[in-house]
Scaffold this active site. Structure first.
Site, PDB file in Angstrom:
ATOM      1  CG  LEU A 287      -1.875  -1.144   1.414  1.00  0.00           C
ATOM      2  CD1 LEU A 287      -2.635  -0.993   2.735  1.00  0.00           C
ATOM      3  CD2 LEU A 287      -2.850  -1.231   0.252  1.00  0.00           C
ATOM      4  CG  ASP A 288       0.618   4.273  -3.046  1.00  0.00           C
ATOM      5  OD1 ASP A 288       1.419   3.428  -3.476  1.00  0.00           O
ATOM      6  OD2 ASP A 288      -0.191   4.898  -3.762  1.00  0.00           O
ATOM      7  CE  LYS A 289       5.556   8.787   4.658  1.00  0.00           C
ATOM      8  NZ  LYS A 289       6.618   9.826   4.531  1.00  0.00           N
TER       9      LYS A 289
ATOM     10  NE  ARG B 291      -2.104   8.583  -5.129  1.00  0.00           N
ATOM     11  CZ  ARG B 291      -0.860   8.848  -4.768  1.00  0.00           C
ATOM     12  NH1 ARG B 291      -0.043   7.860  -4.406  1.00  0.00           N
ATOM     13  NH2 ARG B 291      -0.406  10.085  -4.787  1.00  0.00           N
TER      14      ARG B 291
ATOM     15  CB  THR C  59      -2.851   3.875   0.710  1.00  0.00           C
ATOM     16  OG1 THR C  59      -2.804   4.718  -0.446  1.00  0.00           O
ATOM     17  CG2 THR C  59      -4.102   3.014   0.632  1.00  0.00           C
TER      18      THR C  59
END
Length: 346
Positions: free
Chosen positions: A149-151, A264, A153
């Protein structure tokens, strides 16, 4: 006598020296030629390691002065593997056994050590928390990251603790649930509202032509184009009318593929970027100025992309049991949704 290439060298780059570079320091010139990939300190280390040659002769002195008409060859060494250290970091654990651990990742926590984030990551935390219960991935005592997961998110994430779990979960995530039991659902808050209640965004992704850290929708024929498909369904619309003029919307997204920044980029591509997304939706931030004062700050200054990994389901790699986990909205995400629900309807 020539010096043999080092075993660590995996690629070569050649740079002709022009008249304008005559007399320039080797390290300074190479750092400029390879920026931003290599820092000057990194270039100096490569030179001292014997991986730079001028007209075929190894040069180990970073201060060496260049001569016009020569050719500088840079050997790109194999990157040294990171060795993350154990760190005491609180984790919200949803499930754990001998094979895997499931956590509710908070926004702001990087999953894996990398450039600019060598400490304070989820991997550092797991090495400390799991300790000797990590039987190892590939013979190394470390957690097996099978998805990320993105930082910024938040939400559900599973990590393998041994090779058996790592292989099984990696295969499941590579298949994206097309033939197995894997199920993932994300909730996102978008500016505006998508044209249909449910739909599919099918658009290949590649590197942005203006910023290498970003992704963009690119033509299918481009060498770096990667197939990317996102399924979406509108969950809720927020004022002033529950129609196409809605100010914002809550959407559930399910991935048929798992590309970097996929949700995104896809939502921004169809004209409805995520609230708080400073990378792909910065231009929409001024829309918050139209809101009542009590909502303007909550929405306009939301500090991250409004994306939460709400649901994760998979088959346990050892027992075969179907495991299903749901993570409630974190406080900031819940506050954003509640603020939008207070928008007046006509």
């Amino acid at each position: 006598m020539s010096v043999p290439d080092t075993e660590a060298t995996v690629g070569l780059k050649a740079f002709p020296v022009g008249e304008d570079a005559a007399g320039t320091r080797l390290d300074q010139w190479l750092a400029a030629k390879t920026a931003p990939d290599l820092s000057r300190n990194r270039v100096q280390a490569i030179i001292r390691g014997g991986d730079v040659r001028i007209d075929g002769k190894v040069v180990r002195e970073p201060k060496a002065r260049l001569v016009a008409g020569t050719v500088v060859t840079l050997g790109m060494p194999e990157p040294e593997p990171a060795e993350p250290e154990a760190e005491t970091i609180d984790l919200a654990i949803l499930f754990e056994d001998e094979d895997l651990i499931v956590i509710d990742k908070p926004a702001g926590l990087v999953v894996h050590p990398g450039a600019g984030n060598w400490t304070g990551t989820l991997v550092n935390a797991l090495i400390h928390h799991c300790d000797l219960s990590l039987s190892g991935i590939g013979g190394v005592r470390r957690p097996g990251i099978v998805h990320r997961l993105d930082k910024e998110t938040s939400g559900v994430l599973v990590v393998a603790k041994n090779d058996l779990a790592h292989r099984a979960l990696s295969d499941a995530f590579a298949d994206h649930g097309r033939t197995g039991d894997l199920e993932r659902a994300y909730h996102a808050v978008l500016w505006g509202v998508l044209p249909r209640r449910a739909g599919i965004v099918d658009a290949p992704l590649g590197r942005s032509g203006t910023d290498r850290t970003k992704r963009a929708v690119v033509p299918e024929g481009r060498p770096d184009a990667r197939h990317a498909v996102t399924h979406y369904q509108i969950v809720e619309k927020f004022g002033p009318k529950a129609d196409a003029t809605a100010f914002a919307s809550l959407v559930e997204c399910r991935l048929e593929t798992g590309r970097t920044h996929q949700i995104r980029v896809h939502m921004a591509h169809v004209g409805h970027p995520l609230i708080g997304d400073q990378t792909y939706g910065r231009a929409f931030k001024t829309k918050a100025n139209k809101l009542p004062d009590d909502l303007k700050f909550v929405v306009g200054e939301f500090p991250r992309q409004a994306l939460h990994a709400r649901l994760l389901q998979f088959r346990h790699p050892r027992s075969g049991e179907i495991l299903r986990f749901e993570a409630p909205y974190p406080p900031d995400f819940a506050e954003l949704v509640e603020a939008l629900r207070r928008l007046p309807f006509e």
